[in-house]
Structures are given as C-alpha cells and as structure tokens.
Write a protein that holds these residues in place. Structure first.
Motif, short mmCIF file in Angstrom:
data_model
loop_
_atom_site.label_atom_id
_atom_site.label_comp_id
_atom_site.label_asym_id
_atom_site.label_seq_id
_atom_site.Cartn_x
_atom_site.Cartn_y
_atom_site.Cartn_z
N VAL A 102 -71.56 8.21 44.07
CA VAL A 102 -71.11 8.76 45.35
C VAL A 102 -69.69 8.23 45.61
O VAL A 102 -69.48 7.01 45.65
N VAL A 104 -65.89 9.09 47.82
CA VAL A 104 -65.07 9.88 48.76
C VAL A 104 -63.64 9.38 48.63
O VAL A 104 -63.40 8.16 48.68
N GLY A 112 -67.45 11.68 57.49
CA GLY A 112 -68.79 12.28 57.35
C GLY A 112 -69.05 12.95 56.01
O GLY A 112 -70.16 13.46 55.80
N GLY A 114 -69.28 11.67 52.89
CA GLY A 114 -70.27 10.96 52.07
C GLY A 114 -71.68 11.26 52.54
O GLY A 114 -72.57 11.54 51.73
N LYS A 115 -71.87 11.24 53.84
CA LYS A 115 -73.20 11.50 54.40
C LYS A 115 -73.65 12.93 54.08
O LYS A 115 -74.80 13.16 53.71
N1 ACO Z 1 -70.85 0.09 56.88
C1 ACO Z 1 -71.43 0.60 57.99
N2 ACO Z 1 -71.48 1.92 58.27
C2 ACO Z 1 -70.90 2.77 57.40
C3 ACO Z 1 -70.24 2.32 56.22
C4 ACO Z 1 -70.24 0.91 55.97
N3 ACO Z 1 -69.69 0.39 54.85
N4 ACO Z 1 -69.76 3.39 55.56
C5 ACO Z 1 -70.08 4.46 56.31
N5 ACO Z 1 -70.78 4.08 57.41
C6 ACO Z 1 -71.34 4.95 58.44
C7 ACO Z 1 -70.29 5.75 59.19
O1 ACO Z 1 -69.78 5.03 60.28
C8 ACO Z 1 -71.08 6.97 59.61
O2 ACO Z 1 -71.84 6.66 60.75
P1 ACO Z 1 -72.19 7.83 61.85
O3 ACO Z 1 -72.99 8.89 61.12
O4 ACO Z 1 -72.96 7.11 62.89
O5 ACO Z 1 -70.87 8.35 62.33
C9 ACO Z 1 -72.06 7.19 58.46
O6 ACO Z 1 -72.17 5.91 57.80
C10 ACO Z 1 -71.58 8.22 57.47
O7 ACO Z 1 -70.31 7.81 57.01
P2 ACO Z 1 -69.34 8.80 56.20
O8 ACO Z 1 -68.13 9.10 57.01
O9 ACO Z 1 -70.11 9.95 55.68
O10 ACO Z 1 -68.91 7.85 54.99
P3 ACO Z 1 -67.84 8.20 53.87
O11 ACO Z 1 -67.55 9.63 53.81
O12 ACO Z 1 -66.67 7.28 54.04
O13 ACO Z 1 -68.61 7.79 52.55
C11 ACO Z 1 -68.79 5.97 50.99
C12 ACO Z 1 -69.12 6.49 52.41
C13 ACO Z 1 -69.41 6.92 49.95
C14 ACO Z 1 -69.40 4.58 50.85
C15 ACO Z 1 -67.25 5.96 50.85
O14 ACO Z 1 -66.70 5.09 51.79
C16 ACO Z 1 -66.76 5.57 49.46
O15 ACO Z 1 -66.52 6.43 48.63
N6 ACO Z 1 -66.61 4.24 49.20
C17 ACO Z 1 -66.10 3.75 47.92
C18 ACO Z 1 -67.06 4.06 46.75
C19 ACO Z 1 -68.49 3.61 47.02
O16 ACO Z 1 -68.75 2.47 47.42
N7 ACO Z 1 -69.47 4.53 46.76
C20 ACO Z 1 -70.89 4.29 46.92
C21 ACO Z 1 -71.46 3.74 45.62
S1 ACO Z 1 -73.24 3.60 45.61
C22 ACO Z 1 -73.75 4.99 44.74
O17 ACO Z 1 -72.99 5.69 44.17
C23 ACO Z 1 -75.26 5.29 44.69
#
Ligand code: ACO
Length: 161
Positions: A102, A104, A112, A114-115
């Motif tokens: 996953v 982004v 939003g 990733g979600k």
């Molecule tokens: N801590 C707390 N809350 C979080 C975090 C965090 N680290 N990241 C996201 N959230 C919350 C958001 O605030 C949001 O809350 P809401 O629905 O109440 O508004 C909800 O989670 C959804 O967040 P998104 O905006 O969809 O998150 P995003 O699009 O940034 O994707 C991701 C999250 C995938 C972790 C992204 O930040 C990323 O690519 N990070 C780097 C790579 C990574 O770590 N990938 C995951 C590896 S694990 C795997 O692949 C199985």
C-alpha cells in the motif's frame, strides 16, 4: 491491458477527478514505481521487465489484484495497493486475502486515498469469497489500518534473504 476486470471492483468513493482502477500494463509510464518508492526501494524497471512481471501475474489467474488511484489531469498514478488471494487446504479449500504494498505518493498522502484503496481491496476479497483479509504493517500504521476496519491480531515473523 487491465490486470483484472474492473467490474469486480466496488463503486468508487473517490472524488470525480480521480479514478480507482486495476493496474494497467502502461502504468510504468504513469509513475507506478515512483509511488511504490515511498514504501521500499524500487529500482527502475525497463518496459520489458515491467511487462514480464505483469505477464507472470496474469499467468496466475484469480491471484493478483493490483489496484491504483489514477489522476487523469496529471496523467499520474497517485496511489497503489495489491490484493493477493491465497488458496488454502483448510476451511474446505478456503481463500485468504493478503493486502500488500500500500503506497500513496508523498504529496497525495492524508487525502483519504490510502483508505479508499484498502477498503476497496478488503471488499474485493470478501466478494471473491475470502473468509478473511490480512496484512502486515509497522506500529506507526496501525491507526491507519484501524480506520480502514482492521484490528490487530497475532505477530509478524520474518527472514530476509
Ligand atoms: N497514524 C494515525 N492515523 C493515520 C495515519 C497514521 N500514521 N495515517 C493515516 N491515518 C488516518 C488519517 O488521519 C485518516 O483518518 P480519518 O479517516 O479519520 O480522516 C485515515 O487514517 C485514512 O488516511 P488516508 O488519508 O487514507 O491515508 P493515506 O492516503 O496517507 O495513506 C499510507 C496512508 C498508505 C500509510 C500512506 O501514508 C503511505 O503511503 N505511507 C508510506 C508507505 C507505507 O507506510 N505504506 C503502508 C505499508 S503496510 C502495507 O503495505 C500492508
């Protein structure tokens, strides 16, 4: 070419200017690897190497479901994630969904995307008949996956080669 039929996907909850779709063969040119590089080292691949990977996935039907968020206005992939479906001997030959890779892109994080990807893949796993869907993540990402409907269970073990 699409890696799996788009008709398998639940309705998109993305804003109108973004597209939730299966990975396409041409996504190498649209920045797919740049997005993955936020997650782990992702060395460049030639088009032939990329196509060979796609072909190896297509040769294992009903297994690989790579999903992307595409921005038509920038002609870029903004986010990606993959569902892998595993066939078991137990549970009468049950299926388990694994969500992997996953990612982004930096500028699109926190909007939003990733979600949307993770929830869509979990719904896809359910509709394909999986009895559960699992993933490994860092401690830091636990709150994110909880927002996507997952809860913590068991521990990850690993050997690197
Ligand atoms: N801590 C707390 N809350 C979080 C975090 C965090 N680290 N990241 C996201 N959230 C919350 C958001 O605030 C949001 O809350 P809401 O629905 O109440 O508004 C909800 O989670 C959804 O967040 P998104 O905006 O969809 O998150 P995003 O699009 O940034 O994707 C991701 C999250 C995938 C972790 C992204 O930040 C990323 O690519 N990070 C780097 C790579 C990574 O770590 N990938 C995951 C590896 S694990 C795997 O692949 C199985």
């Amino acid at each position: 070419m699409s890696l799996f039929p788009p008709s398998l996907l639940p309705p998109s909850t993305l804003p109108d200017d973004l597209v939730l779709r299966p990975l396409h063969t041409e996504d190498l040119q649209l920045g797919h690897l740049d997005v993955l590089s936020v997650l782990s080292p992702t060395p460049a691949l030639s088009p032939a190497q990329y196509t060979a990977i796609v072909q190896s996935m297509l040769a294992r039907p009903d297994t690989y479901y790579p999903l992307v968020v595409f921005s038509p206005s920038s002609n870029k992939i903004l986010a990606c994630a993959t569902l892998i479906v595993e066939r078991k001997f137990l549970r009468g030959g049950g299926l388990v969904g694994h969500i992997e890779d996953v990612a982004v892109s930096q500028l699109a994080q926190g909007k939003g995307l990733g979600k949307v990807l993770v929830v869509a893949l979990a719904r896809l796993a359910e509709s394909l008949g999986c009895y559960k869907c699992i993933l490994d993540c860092s401690q830091d990402n636990i709150p994110f996956y909880e927002k996507c409907g997952f809860y913590q269970k068991e521990y990850e073990m690993v050997q690197y080669f």
